[in-house]
Design an enzyme around this catalytic site. Structure first.
Site, PDB file in Angstrom:
ATOM      1  N   GLU A   1      12.671  13.357  25.071  1.00 30.89           N
ATOM      2  CA  GLU A   1      12.924  14.342  24.038  1.00 30.89           C
ATOM      3  C   GLU A   1      12.848  15.656  24.800  1.00 30.89           C
ATOM      4  OE1 GLU A   1      11.322  15.934  19.758  1.00 30.89           O
ATOM      5  OE2 GLU A   1       9.912  15.575  21.372  1.00 30.89           O
TER       6      GLU A   1
ATOM      7  N   HIS B   1      13.936  11.640  12.728  1.00 31.80           N
ATOM      8  CA  HIS B   1      12.832  11.914  11.810  1.00 31.80           C
ATOM      9  C   HIS B   1      12.408  13.383  11.821  1.00 31.80           C
ATOM     10  CE1 HIS B   1      11.149  11.599  15.734  1.00 31.80           C
ATOM     11  NE2 HIS B   1      10.012  12.106  15.299  1.00 31.80           N
ATOM     12  N   ASP B   2      12.974  14.191  12.711  1.00 26.71           N
ATOM     13  CA  ASP B   2      12.623  15.617  12.783  1.00 26.71           C
ATOM     14  C   ASP B   2      13.698  16.527  12.198  1.00 26.71           C
ATOM     15  OD1 ASP B   2      10.177  15.229  14.047  1.00 26.71           O
ATOM     16  OD2 ASP B   2      11.079  15.233  16.045  1.00 26.71           O
TER      17      ASP B   2
ATOM     18  N   ASP C   1       7.733   4.862  21.454  1.00 27.26           N
ATOM     19  CA  ASP C   1       7.487   6.283  21.680  1.00 27.26           C
ATOM     20  C   ASP C   1       6.338   6.432  22.673  1.00 27.26           C
ATOM     21  OD1 ASP C   1       7.793   9.146  20.744  1.00 27.26           O
ATOM     22  OD2 ASP C   1       8.700   8.083  19.066  1.00 27.26           O
TER      23      ASP C   1
ATOM     24  N   ASP D   1       8.100  11.693  24.058  1.00 29.57           N
ATOM     25  CA  ASP D   1       7.887  12.826  23.171  1.00 29.57           C
ATOM     26  C   ASP D   1       7.624  14.123  23.952  1.00 29.57           C
ATOM     27  OD1 ASP D   1       7.371  13.553  20.302  1.00 29.57           O
ATOM     28  OD2 ASP D   1       5.454  14.194  21.154  1.00 29.57           O
TER      29      ASP D   1
ATOM     30  N   ASP E   1       0.829  -1.219   0.000  1.00 28.95           N
ATOM     31  CA  ASP E   1       0.000   0.000   0.000  1.00 28.95           C
ATOM     32  C   ASP E   1       0.863   1.270   0.000  1.00 28.95           C
ATOM     33  OD1 ASP E   1       0.973   0.000   2.563  1.00 28.95           O
ATOM     34  OD2 ASP E   1      -0.974   0.088   3.572  1.00 28.95           O
TER      35      ASP E   1
HETATM   36  C1  NOJ Z   1       8.365  15.529  18.537  1.00 26.19           C
HETATM   37  C2  NOJ Z   1       8.287  14.458  17.503  1.00 26.19           C
HETATM   38  O1  NOJ Z   1       9.546  13.885  17.327  1.00 26.19           O
HETATM   39  C3  NOJ Z   1       7.742  15.118  16.263  1.00 26.19           C
HETATM   40  O2  NOJ Z   1       7.856  14.314  15.126  1.00 26.19           O
HETATM   41  C4  NOJ Z   1       6.317  15.528  16.534  1.00 26.19           C
HETATM   42  O3  NOJ Z   1       5.819  16.246  15.436  1.00 26.19           O
HETATM   43  C5  NOJ Z   1       6.214  16.398  17.785  1.00 26.19           C
HETATM   44  N1  NOJ Z   1       7.039  15.952  18.853  1.00 26.19           N
HETATM   45  C6  NOJ Z   1       4.809  16.429  18.287  1.00 26.19           C
HETATM   46  O4  NOJ Z   1       4.457  15.198  18.846  1.00 26.19           O
END
Ligand code: NOJ
Length: 565
Positions: free
Chosen positions: A261, A334-335, A104, A206, A31
């Site tokens: 985080e 990923h950010d 997470d 997070d 998918d």
């Molecule tokens: C941090 C996460 O790593 C990110 O990807 C997310 O958009 C924000 N927190 C909000 O949860």
């Protein structure tokens, strides 16, 4: 000099964490979206890396406004990703291979589609009303709060249904949970027990630093506006009380690891989170180095690759955690952009060498390394030219805001080629078949066209590949405890091209020299003796040059680790 006998060892201090973004790792059902069965198919690959822990980005039920960071059911699996029995199989497959799994934990906010929020928004006297933050409209407009993803820029959204505003530090579909409410906290702790009882080995939490809000939502001082508010969000008065409670109610009952985080966390307050005497969390990761040269809405400036600032920040963080607590090291996730693009050079000429150099850095610093999937094969930024190619709500919202304001769109697109989060989220590049072996059909986000060269199949059997260098570097870290626990000392702090440091434990002394530039650069330090006789533990070139005066000439992006004694 550090002594091993005086150090409190722990499995999570000695671990290398490998981060998997499930949406982009491997699609098993065609998918175009990565899923849990896809990860199961790739377990042997994951094991072959030699990593110890996998951190999985959110896989819970979610309408995917923010790719799973908006959770609508904390105890079930997102349909696109599979089922709970797929998850159980994945967990046991990991454990059979000696790999731990960290999930997470997203509890600063939920999705607006979570049953709690549906109840909460329905009436002012609903029992779930206080699970979230509400501001009654009859009090006038709420004091301004900045939001990361709001379409309008403010973190309060008005709801006609109950004539009130709710708070959302992230998107409108991510209402913030109200930790003041003990019932909400009890529900969260219970949910954490649910996952630990399944056997998971920890949580990456997070934006956990944001969970305590200032009572009554006071106006922040004038100078604390826009993104600067992040530092204040991280200073909620009850943050540490909540984390203590979480530790007491949940964490201390299991042998697990936790990592915050930690946006807004600084060297002068991080110990409050991770000092082992305080019973809160094990580790935290900061954003200080990621902010170098990056302004509001990710517009970059000339400092973007300023090595002196980078060294200063990372050395200060090492120092802050050198006596108590434990550090983390990462260059991307990923950010953030791909590490080779962000910190070195992703041109075809240098990509391989530069990736190996960054891998040497990540795996030779003090602190637990967090390594993002795909960096081991040198994946680089996709650098979209068109806004239409982006999937990330953050980029899209910021683009729209910039456009509405008549801002500089070219500057925005150029900066986001380097900084946008989607650069790290493109599909994993397995081989040179269509869609890079990620999926049978078109993926949810475009594949980087360089997949034809940059892929696992190409590198698997090549002893000189980035991939095999990564495996070699992991072995070295495990072989030399000095690389994990040794004291860290920065050399040549003002050198603009070379990052060099000593690692020392008991009688052993290792020297790491990294050339962060595309030019030959020389290293010399009067703190070093016996360079000529040193044993080379790893080198991303065949040779290295050291003259009779003990001056080392490093080739572009060369990295070496030497054992001096
Ligand atoms: C941090 C996460 O790593 C990110 O990807 C997310 O958009 C924000 N927190 C909000 O949860």
């Amino acid at each position: 000099m550090s002594k091993l006998s005086e150090i409190k060892r722990a499995w999570w201090k000695e671990a290398v964490v490998y981060q998997i973004y499930p949406r982009s790792f491997q699609d098993s059902n065609g998918d175009g979206i990565g899923d849990i069965r896809g990860i199961i198919q790739r377990l042997d690959y994951i094991e072959s890396l030699g990593i110890d822990v996998v951190w999985l980005n959110p896989i819970y039920c979610s309408p995917n406004d923010d790719n799973g960071y908006d959770i609508s059911d904390y105890r079930n699996i997102m349909q696109e990703f599979g089922t709970m029995s797929d998850f159980d199989e994945l967990l046991s497959g990991m454990h059979q291979r000696g790999i731990k799994v960290v999930m997470d934990l997203v509890v600063n906010h939920s999705s607006d589609e979570h049953k709690w929020f549906k109840q909460s928004r329905s009436s002012r006297d609903n029992p779930y009303r206080d699970y979230y933050h509400w501001w009654p409209a009859e009090k006038g407009e709420p004091p301004y709060r900045w939001s990361y993803f709001a379409k309008s820029g403010t973190a309060w959204k008005y709801e006609e249904q109950t004539n009130a505003y709710y708070l959302h530090y992230f998107s409108e579909k991510q209402p913030d949970l109200n930790w003041e409410n003990p019932q909400l906290r009890a529900e969260i702790y219970d949910m954490m027990h649910f996952w630990f009882k399944k056997g998971i080995d920890g949580f990456r939490m997070d934006v956990i630093t944001f969970i305590s809000k200032h009572e009554g939502y006071p106006e922040f001082p004038e100078e604390i506006q826009g993104a600067k508010m992040i530092d204040w969000y991280a200073k909620g008065p009850r943050l540490h009380e909540f984390l203590h409670e979480m530790n007491r109610e949940v964490l201390q009952h299991y042998d697990v690891m936790t990592v915050a985080e930690g946006p807004g966390t600084k060297t002068d307050n991080v110990l409050q989170l991770v000092d082992e005497n305080r019973q809160e969390l094990n580790m935290s990761y900061h954003f200080d180095h990621q902010s170098i040269g990056v302004g509001e809405r990710f517009i970059i400036n000339e400092d973007y690759q300023n090595l002196v600032k980078f060294k200063t920040i990372l050395s200060e963080w090492d120092e802050a955690l050198s006596k108590h607590g434990w550090n983390t090291i990462y260059l991307g996730n990923h950010d953030f952009p791909r590490m080779v693009t962000r910190w070195a050079n992703d041109s075809p000429q240098w990509r391989t060498t530069a990736s190996k150099m960054l891998t040497t850095f990540l795996l030779s610093m003090r602190g637990t390394p967090y390594y993002f999937m795909g960096d081991e094969i040198g994946m680089s930024n996709i650098k979209f030219d068109h806004i239409g190619d982006y999937q990330d709500l953050m980029t899209i919202n910021w683009y729209n805001l910039t456009k509405e304001e008549g801002g500089n769109i070219k500057e925005f697109i150029d900066s986001h080629k380097l900084c946008a989060r989607d650069n790290a989220r493109t599909p994993f590049q397995w081989d040179k078949s269509k869609h890079a072996g990620f999926s049978q059909s078109a993926p949810w986000i475009k594949v980087n066209p360089n997949y034809v060269e940059v892929n696992v199949a190409n590198q698997q059997d090549d002893p000189l590949s980035e991939l095999n260098y990564f495996r070699q570097m992991i072995k070295l870290r495990k072989q030399y405890l000095t690389l994990i626990y040794g004291r860290y000392e920065l050399l040549l702090p003002d050198h603009e091209k070379i990052y060099a440091y000593l690692r020392e434990l008991d009688e052993e002394q290792l020297l790491v020299i990294l050339n962060f530039s595309d030019e030959t650069s020389s290293f010399q330090s009067d703190k070093i003796n016996g360079l000529k006789q040193a044993e080379v533990l790893i080198n991303n070139y065949k040779n290295y040059i050291c003259d009779i005066n003990e001056v080392v000439a490093l080739q572009p992006y060369q990295s070496i680790i030497l054992r001096l004694r």
